[in-house]
Design a protein around this motif. Structure first.
Motif, PDB file in Angstrom:
ATOM      1  N   GLY A   1       0.803  -1.222   0.000  1.00 57.40           N
ATOM      2  CA  GLY A   1       0.000   0.000   0.000  1.00 57.40           C
ATOM      3  C   GLY A   1       0.834   1.270   0.000  1.00 57.40           C
ATOM      4  O   GLY A   1       0.277   2.369  -0.062  1.00 57.40           O
TER       5      GLY A   1
ATOM      6  N   GLU B   1      -4.751   1.015  -6.629  1.00 63.84           N
ATOM      7  CA  GLU B   1      -5.079   2.226  -5.853  1.00 63.84           C
ATOM      8  C   GLU B   1      -3.937   3.245  -5.968  1.00 63.84           C
ATOM      9  O   GLU B   1      -4.161   4.444  -6.059  1.00 63.84           O
ATOM     10  CB  GLU B   1      -5.301   1.810  -4.395  1.00 63.84           C
ATOM     11  CG  GLU B   1      -5.831   2.867  -3.481  1.00 63.84           C
ATOM     12  CD  GLU B   1      -7.247   3.330  -3.827  1.00 63.84           C
ATOM     13  OE1 GLU B   1      -7.514   4.494  -3.567  1.00 63.84           O
ATOM     14  OE2 GLU B   1      -8.053   2.529  -4.379  1.00 63.84           O
TER      15      GLU B   1
ATOM     16  N   ALA C   1      -4.317  -2.913  -3.972  1.00 66.74           N
ATOM     17  CA  ALA C   1      -3.498  -1.832  -3.394  1.00 66.74           C
ATOM     18  C   ALA C   1      -2.631  -1.193  -4.476  1.00 66.74           C
ATOM     19  O   ALA C   1      -2.462   0.036  -4.500  1.00 66.74           O
ATOM     20  CB  ALA C   1      -2.632  -2.388  -2.266  1.00 66.74           C
TER      21      ALA C   1
END
Ligand code: NAD
Length: 485
Positions: free
Chosen positions: A223, A248, A245
């Motif tokens: 992340g 993202e 992740a």
């Protein structure tokens, strides 16, 4: 606690950031066990999110230094690393066997593969070339392949040293810096290999290790918005989280995930070869804890009885015991994994009855499960559809080529597939029609470091190995000049 005489292990290991090994910021540790005995080997620091973020920041500095080296210098250093691994081969092999459990001769082979990876990508470090693109007389256009910066690497416990090398070597060759999160069960190889990289000229800040819990340290790494890509090798369930992740963060993930790979045995094939390759593919390599294991055999109905008879005889000849004693089949890698495999033995019994051989967890110290074969398994059985990741094989039959292909493809995974046949037309039709990233003909685990490896369907995204894997760790910049005046 095991000590030096079992493989030069320290009593405790830390996070390794900027060349300094230290406790995690929380002081938490994880115990590491010897699968052969169940005894504790050592402890390792459990990195926190803060430790991981620090490692990524440090790697940012390491990247600036490492990318400043000429490609030829990076090439020499990575070749020095390969030589140093070979020089220290036995120590690394013992570490791999101690923390993972696999037979020592197999561990030696994996360490050789790791050395070969640094050699192979060292050889490519000065060949990361762009292209010249013809436009018209008024323009010059060319591309540059640039490194991504800091790359994240999350590694599983089944082949920890080789799988570290598989992604870190091309990432470094392309000029990136790396942060590695090894598996909870097998952190030592990653830490020792990183020290060896530093000793051989890779800047300390350019390779960092954050051992720890997947849900904390692994998730913090995948992340982290400052990494340029994440290479994850592990289960499909976790891979989906890591992939989310990455997206993202608008980075491209490389996901090397699970498998349930078919070995299709035709009636014209050599059944002795079929048996030998089956045993190697699911039992005598890492006790079946291999993403590309030959975990499903699909055999022609006319050859089935003879194949199963020969197979059972070969399986019952396998010796089981500690990896350092170099048995054919070692322990499973952890107590929790042994429990998972044992649950699948129960599932198999409920679905198809007793196995034709094996089926027991051994009543002894360490994590041993007998090589097990379930025969006449229907296509929809869980034991056939789900990845057991242990020494458990299903055998089912087919009547004709169409059914063989249909059964081979009828699972969610698509990592590798193999065929045993003397009919090369059949072999090529199999290669054409089966959905898998690698096709093996008359040999399981065919190919090597040089051949692209990765999965179709739920087995992953992207490819490792081979020349193209270096491109996993670069991005293309196009440069266009107006030269008209
Ligand atoms: P796993 O997914 O449980 O763990 C793999 C790694 O991910 C470990 O380092 C773990 O700590 C970390 N992790 C766990 N949760 C995480 C999270 N939420 N975020 C980020 N990281 C997290 O897999 P495993 O059981 O350790 O490994 C076995 C699996 O790996 C099998 O499915 C096998 O097929 C697969 N595998 C695939 C390949 C390949 O090349 N395709 C190679 C080896 C193993």
């Amino acid at each position: 606690m095991q000590t030096d005489e079992r493989g030069a292990l320290a009593d405790q290991y830390g996070v390794l950031i900027d060349g300094t090994e230290r406790a995690s910021s929380s002081g938490e540790t994880i115990d590491v066990f010897d699968p052969a005995t169940g005894d504790q080997l050592t402890t390792v620091a459990a990195a926190t999110e803060g430790d991981v973020n620090e490692a990524v920041d440090v790697a940012g500095d390491g990247f600036e230094e490492w990318r400043g080296y000429t490609p030829a210098k990076r090439c020499r250093i990575l070749n020095d690393v390969a030589r140093a691994i070979r020089d220290d081969h036995e120590r690394f092999a013992r570490i791999e066997t101690l923390e993972n459990g696999k037979p020592i001769s197999e561990a030696r082979g994996q360490v050789t593969r790791a050395a070969r990876h640094f050699e192979y990508y060292g050889g490519l470090a000065d060949k990361v070339e762009g292209e010249s693109i013809p436009l018209d007389d008024d323009h010059v256009d060319y591309t540059i392949r640039e490194p991504l910066g800091v790359t994240g690497h999350i590694v599983p416990w089944n082949v920890p040293i080789y799988l570290f090398a598989r992604s870190v070597a091309p990432a470094l060759a392309a000029g990136n810096a790396a942060v590695i999160k090894p598996a909870e069960e097998t952190p030592i190889g990653a830490i020792e290999l990183t020290k060896l990289l530093h000793e051989n000229g890779v800047p300390e800040a350019a390779v960092n290790v954050v051992p720890g819990d997947g849900a904390e340290a692994g998730a913090a790494l995948s992340g982290n918005p400052d990494i340029g890509t994440i290479t994850f090798t592990g289960s499909t369930v976790t891979g989906r989280e890591v992939g989310k992740a990455a997206i993202e963060n608008l980075t491209e993930p490389h996901l090397e995930l699970g498998g349930k790979s078919p070995l299709v045995v035709y009636e014209d094939g050599d059944l002795d070869v079929a048996v030998e390759e089956t045993v190697k593919g699911i039992f005598a390599t890492n006790t079946g804890q291999v993403c590309s294991a030959s975990s499903r055999v699909v055999v022609h109905e006319d050859a089935s009885d003879e194949y199963v008879e020969k197979l059972v005889s070969a399986v019952e000849d396998l010796s089981i015991g500690p990896g350092l004693d170099d048995h054919d089949v070692g322990p499973l890698a952890s107590a929790s994994h042994m429990e998972k495999v044992a649950e699948y033995l129960d599932v198999g019994r409920e679905e198809v009855g007793d196995p034709v051989t094996g089926g027991r967890v051994l009543d002894r110290d360490g994590y041993y499960v007998e090589p097990t074969v379930f025969a006449d398994v229907p296509q929809d059985a869980r034991i056939l559809q789900e990845e057991v990741f242990g020494p458990v094989l299903t055998v089912s039959t087919f009547a004709d080529e169409a059914e063989a292909i249909q059964r081979a493809n009828d699972v969610d995974y698509g990592l590798v597939a193999g065929v045993i046949t003397t009919d090369m037309g059949r072999a090529h039709r199999f290669a054409r029609d089966v959905d898998a990233g690698q096709i093996y003909v008359n040999e399981w685990f065919a190919g090597g470091n040089e051949t692209p490896f990765g999965g179709f369907k739920d087995s992953g995204v992207g490819r490792e190995n081979g020349t193209q894997a270096i491109h996993n760790y670069t991005q293309i910049k196009n440069v266009c000049l107006d030269i008209s005046n």
